[in-house]
Design an enzyme around this catalytic site. Structure first.
Site, PDB file in Angstrom:
ATOM      1  N   HIS A 170       0.861  -1.186   0.000  1.00 19.25           N
ATOM      2  CA  HIS A 170       0.000   0.000   0.000  1.00 19.25           C
ATOM      3  C   HIS A 170       0.893   1.230   0.000  1.00 19.25           C
ATOM      4  O   HIS A 170       2.009   1.211   0.539  1.00 19.25           O
ATOM      5  CB  HIS A 170      -0.881   0.020   1.247  1.00 19.25           C
ATOM      6  N   GLU A 191       0.878   3.909   1.729  1.00 19.23           N
ATOM      7  CA  GLU A 191       1.279   4.374   3.042  1.00 19.23           C
ATOM      8  C   GLU A 191       2.451   3.574   3.601  1.00 19.23           C
ATOM      9  O   GLU A 191       3.410   4.130   4.121  1.00 19.23           O
ATOM     10  CB  GLU A 191       0.117   4.285   4.041  1.00 19.23           C
ATOM     11  N   CYS A 250      -6.336   2.078   5.795  1.00 19.79           N
ATOM     12  CA  CYS A 250      -6.947   0.850   6.292  1.00 19.79           C
ATOM     13  C   CYS A 250      -6.301   0.469   7.625  1.00 19.79           C
ATOM     14  O   CYS A 250      -5.402   1.161   8.108  1.00 19.79           O
ATOM     15  CB  CYS A 250      -6.753  -0.273   5.271  1.00 19.79           C
TER      16      CYS A 250
END
Length: 157
Positions: free
Chosen positions: A52, A54, A83
Site C-alpha cells: 500500500h 502508506e 486501512c
C-alpha cells in the site's frame, strides 16, 4: 509546505498507480515542511498485498530520516483514509499526524470504521486531519472502479 500542497503530490502519486493497474492511492511523508518520501500503491505491480502507498512511504521515510524507525516529527498525507494495516503502520512508526483526502467508509481505520490513531489503549496516538482535497481524491477512485466494472461487464458479454 501545507497539507494542500502535500496532497497535490499524493494525488500525483495516486495517478502514477494507474500506469500499472493499481488502485490510485498516493502517499507522502512530510518532515519539517519537506517531502522525505512519496509512493503509490504497488500491489498489482509487485504481487505484494502489503504494498500500500502508506506502508511504502513510511518505509522510505524511515530510511531517509536520522531518527531510525521513529517518525515522531512526520506527517503522513494520503489520498484515501488508511486501512487497519496502514493505520497500524503509522501508529507503530510513531507518525505525529495523518492527513487524508477521501474517507473510506468500507475499510477506513482512522475515523470511518475505527480510530486506530486515537485509541488511548494503544501506546501511541496521532493527530488526524480529514477531507483535504477530498473530492479530487474520491474522483480518482470512483473513475478507477467505474472503468474496472465496465471492463468486467464487457468481458462478460
Amino acid at each position: 509546505m501545507d497539507n494542500h500542497d502535500a496532497m497535490e503530490i499524493a494525488i500525483e502519486e495516486a495517478r502514477a498507480a494507474l500506469e500499472h493497474g493499481d488502485v490510485p492511492v498516493g502517499a507522502v511523508v512530510v518532515v519539517d515542511g519537506h517531502v522525505v518520501a512519496r509512493r503509490h500503491n504497488e500491489r498489482q505491480l509487485t504481487g505484494d498485498p502489503t504494498a500500500h502507498a502508506e506502508v511504502l512511504a513510511i518505509r522510505d521515510a524511515a530510511a531517509a530520516v536520522d531518527n531510525g524507525w521513529r517518525l515522531t516529527d512526520a506527517t503522513l498525507v494520503v489520498t484515501l483514509e488508511p486501512c487497519t494495516m496502514c493505520a497500524g503502520a503509522a501508529l507503530n512508526s510513531r507518525i505525529a499526524k495523518v492527513v487524508y483526502g477521501a474517507a473510506d467508509l468500507k475499510a477506513g481505520a482512522v475515523l470511518s470504521l475505527m480510530g486506530v490513531g486515537s485509541d488511548p489503549r494503544l501506546n501511541h496516538q496521532f493527530e488526524v486531519t480529514q477531507g483535504v482535497r477530498a473530492e479530487e481524491c474520491a474522483e480518482l477512485l470512483t473513475s478507477f472502479f467505474e472503468a474496472a466494472r465496465d471492463r468486467q461487464h464487457r468481458s462478460n458479454e
